[in-house]
Design an enzyme around this catalytic site. Structure first.
Site, short mmCIF file in Angstrom:
data_model
loop_
_atom_site.label_atom_id
_atom_site.label_comp_id
_atom_site.label_asym_id
_atom_site.label_seq_id
_atom_site.Cartn_x
_atom_site.Cartn_y
_atom_site.Cartn_z
CB CYS A 59 -0.94 0.09 1.20
SG CYS A 59 -2.07 -1.29 1.31
CG ASN A 82 1.39 0.80 4.40
OD1 ASN A 82 2.52 1.24 4.44
ND2 ASN A 82 1.15 -0.47 4.23
N GLY A 83 -0.84 -1.03 6.41
CA GLY A 83 -0.49 -1.85 7.58
C GLY A 83 -1.63 -2.78 7.93
CD1 TRP A 90 0.31 -6.40 -2.86
CD2 TRP A 90 -0.08 -6.94 -0.73
NE1 TRP A 90 0.66 -7.72 -2.68
CE2 TRP A 90 0.44 -8.08 -1.40
CE3 TRP A 90 -0.40 -7.06 0.62
CZ2 TRP A 90 0.65 -9.30 -0.77
CZ3 TRP A 90 -0.19 -8.28 1.26
CH2 TRP A 90 0.33 -9.38 0.56
CE LYS A 126 11.91 -2.51 -5.66
NZ LYS A 126 12.30 -3.88 -5.97
CD GLU A 152 17.38 -12.97 -6.96
OE1 GLU A 152 16.82 -13.47 -5.98
OE2 GLU A 152 16.98 -11.93 -7.50
CD GLU A 168 10.47 -11.90 -7.44
OE1 GLU A 168 10.35 -11.37 -6.35
OE2 GLU A 168 11.46 -11.70 -8.18
CE LYS A 211 14.03 -11.10 -9.38
NZ LYS A 211 14.69 -10.98 -8.13
NE ARG A 261 4.57 1.74 0.18
CZ ARG A 261 5.53 1.52 1.05
NH1 ARG A 261 6.78 1.70 0.71
NH2 ARG A 261 5.24 1.12 2.27
CG HIS A 278 19.92 -36.43 -2.92
ND1 HIS A 278 20.17 -37.74 -2.61
CD2 HIS A 278 21.13 -35.83 -2.99
CE1 HIS A 278 21.48 -37.93 -2.47
NE2 HIS A 278 22.08 -36.77 -2.70
C1 G6P Z 1 9.30 -8.37 -1.65
C2 G6P Z 1 9.86 -7.95 -2.99
C3 G6P Z 1 11.18 -8.66 -3.24
C4 G6P Z 1 12.15 -8.36 -2.09
C5 G6P Z 1 11.54 -8.73 -0.75
C6 G6P Z 1 12.39 -8.22 0.40
O1 G6P Z 1 8.94 -9.70 -1.68
O2 G6P Z 1 8.94 -8.25 -4.02
O3 G6P Z 1 11.75 -8.19 -4.45
O4 G6P Z 1 13.33 -9.09 -2.30
O5 G6P Z 1 10.26 -8.13 -0.61
O6 G6P Z 1 12.40 -6.82 0.34
P1 G6P Z 1 13.51 -5.90 0.95
O7 G6P Z 1 13.07 -4.51 0.63
O8 G6P Z 1 13.54 -6.17 2.42
O9 G6P Z 1 14.79 -6.27 0.30
#
Ligand code: G6P
Length: 612
Positions: free
Chosen positions: A2, A99-100, A73, A607, A485, A492, A489, A27, A508
């Site tokens: 949010c 927000n929260g 969100w 994000k 990672e 996501e 990606k 956000r 395994h």
């Molecule tokens: C969310 C974002 C990710 C990020 C994670 C941790 O899931 O979509 O891209 O890695 O939060 O966020 P931070 O700001 O703590 O790195």
């Protein structure tokens, strides 16, 4: 999670609110809404993105010089028009954005229902604005007092901004857990979840602290009270954000732009820290804690998501170079499992945003236990930066794409420098190896630039895999987290299921999944375990899996067996993650583009995850 924007002053609020929402859309983008006072309080909101809100208000009256806005969100209640923010008070004279998560909203709601109130939404936010108005009316007190009393009953996290038709010259904001920044203009105020909506109007900002309530009246100084009515002195800081970084600058997506920025961002995260001339690494931000770092019994890295993967790379580097035992923890697990912590441990929290709720909670827990906590963080002035004992900013610049790219490589760059700095002082690596690594590290930005030239080749490979359902990513040692990672990606942004695995673990379990449909991305660069990874590739081939191999330039062995080969410039094997990450980012990007996915705003993600 949010985004909130607010404005009060002499300008028209609407353009400021809408521009601000666009900046904060990373956000959350389930719904958007705004409320403006122009004599009467008007409120418009709709399911969907900021652009849908713009369409929705096109022929409506949006004039007025005070307003609040929100991009959501969803936490409580599905993303629809009714659950969108702002929310009205029962009289319709106040509006609130939030927000929260208000954890005790159910009990508060029950009480209000018993007193005859009705609710139109399923949100915790509507409960809060009802509570505020209920207190104001019943206690016959002013609105600030009512906010204080209501917030003293609230358990949970909030950043709120409130406007009231009866007091159109005042904006009230408060925070606990979730972030809020107030921008101080000449005769106006801006407020937002982060500084990006504010920076084009003013560079003077105040970051609100937990339990603080800001009362903003144009023509008067900002006034800050706490929930328990203590008067606080505002600490005004200067913003240092480059406005250009908030635009796409000709790239079709922020993600691609940010992938391309990595040669610079890696360089920026070394600037002033790593010096080839003096053969030294200095991390000014943690200087005061250098002795503690050198003598640490353990280093515990806490983070979430991509930042957690950076932590895993850090574990390899710190143990290998600095010979300090390292644990890497998901912040969300760490905070609830009563971790055993010693006074000579060091906790390092890694976060792009510096606002991730679980990471912040993990830091608070470690601090309560008397442990030194350092931060590795991208957003200057964020909560993490403020609550840690010290830290190093990554200096990657604003990252807007929801899928983290340049922040990740910048985090890894800081961790490499930290490991090298400790190893230099503890003499856990030879001078020669240290200097070699320093030289190689300085060449990484140029090698990243060279790596980016493979973009077209990677796009062609990507186009062959757009219809797959699963993908496996394999790597070993310091490249195992890179495989994870890479898989993250892909998940996501393209919604293809993917797993990252240590290459040797494939037999395994994951090997059972391999068939002719299955792409297996293998990081097979030159390193100690190269031959073993080549054997893993053979095992995949024997089961007809499709191999996309990331190899060191000039490799001939893997080329003979892999279906596709992407070469990365040669560097020290400990530094490969900084380069090998790039083709994996590009691969996911191009697969997602070809599948028609929303690159910068992938479904269901946000994000900055400021709720648990
Ligand atoms: C969310 C974002 C990710 C990020 C994670 C941790 O899931 O979509 O891209 O890695 O939060 O966020 P931070 O700001 O703590 O790195």
């Amino acid at each position: 999670m949010c985004g909130i924007v607010g404005y009060i002053g002499k300008k028209q609020a609407y353009p400021i609110l809408i521009n601000g929402l666009r900046r904060l859309e990373y956000r959350g983008y389930d719904s958007a809404g705004l409320s403006i006072i122009n004599g009467l309080l008007k409120l418009y909101k709709t399911k969907g993105k900021v652009i849908d809100l713009e369409r929705f208000v096109r022929d409506r009256d949006i004039s007025g010089t005070v307003g609040i806005a929100h991009t959501r969100w969803a936490t409580h209640g599905e993303p629809n028009d009714v659950n969108a923010h702002p929310h009205y008070s029962p009289s319709g004279k106040m509006a609130l954005v939030h927000n929260g998560i208000i954890e005790n909203y159910n009990s508060l709601k029950k009480e209000l229902l018993n007193r005859g109130y009705t609710f139109t939404s399923e949100t915790d936010t509507e409960v809060l604005i009802h509570l505020i108005e209920d207190i104001k009316v019943n206690e016959n007190i002013d609105i600030v007092k009512a906010v204080q009393m209501a917030l003293s009953q609230v358990v949970g996290a909030y950043a709120i901004v409130l406007i009231c038709e009866e007091e159109p010259g005042m904006l009230i904001a408060a925070k606990q857990g979730s972030p809020l920044v107030v921008g101080i203009g000449e005769d106006d105020f801006y407020i937002a979840s982060d500084a990006t909506p504010i920076v084009e109007y003013t560079r003077d900002v105040v970051y609100l602290n937990d339990q603080e309530i800001a009362i903003l009246k144009p023509g008067e100084h900002i006034k800050i009270l706490t929930v328990s009515n203590r008067i606080m002195t505002p600490y005004i800081q200067k913003l240092e954000i480059n406005l250009g970084n908030l635009e796409k600058r000709g790239f079709p997506h922020f993600m691609l732009k940010e992938i391309y920025e990595q040669a610079n961002s890696i360089h920026d995260s070394m600037r002033g820290r790593t010096s080839l001339q003096s053969g030294m690494i200095k991390l000014g931000g943690v200087k005061k804690y250098e002795d503690k770092l050198l003598n640490a019994r353990r280093i515990i890295l806490v983070a979430c998501g991509t930042s957690w993967h950076a932590g895993l790379v850090g574990e390899y580097l710190l143990e290998f170079l600095a010979r300090i035992p390292v644990e890497v923890e998901y912040a969300s697990e760490f905070r609830y499992r009563q971790p055993v912590l010693y006074k000579d441990d060091i906790v390092i929290a890694i976060s792009q945003s510096g606002e991730t709720a679980d990471t912040i909670a993990a830091v608070k827990l470690a601090k309560e236990k008397g442990v030194t906590v350092l931060g590795i963080c991208n957003v200057v002035g964020s909560t993490l930066a403020r609550i840690t004992d010290a830290g190093s900013y990554t200096h990657a610049g604003p990252e807007i794409g929801v899928a983290s790219t340049k922040a990740f490589t910048a985090q890894v760059t800081i961790l490499i420098q930290m490991a090298l700095m400790i190893s230099m002082k503890k003499k856990t690596v030879s001078k020669e190896r240290f200097l070699n690594l320093l030289v190689e590290l300085n060449q990484i930005p140029a090698k990243v630039k060279k790596m980016l030239k493979a973009n077209d080749q990677i796009r062609e490979i990507a186009e062959k895999f757009i219809n797959v359902k699963n993908a496996l990513y394999l790597g070993r040692g310091v490249n195992y987290p890179i495989a994870m990672e890479g898989a993250l990606k892909l998940k996501e942004i393209s919604y293809i299921h993917a797993e990252g695995y240590p290459a040797a673990e494939m037999k395994h379990g994951p090997i059972a999944l391999i068939d002719v449909e299955m792409p297996v991305v293998v990081i097979a660069t030159q390193c100690e375990t190269y031959e073993k990874v080549v054997s893993n590739i053979q095992e995949v081939k024997a089961r007809k899996g499709k191999i996309i191999a990331i190899v060191t330039e000039g490799d001939t062995e893997v080329r003979k067996i892999a279906d596709h080969v992407i070469e990365v410039p040669k560097t020290d094997e400990l530094l490969v993650p900084l380069i090998a990450t790039i083709p994996l980012q590009l691969l996911s990007y191009h697969i997602a583009v070809a599948r028609g996915c929303n690159i910068d705003q992938p479904r269901n993600l946000a994000k900055s995850v400021t709720v648990e």
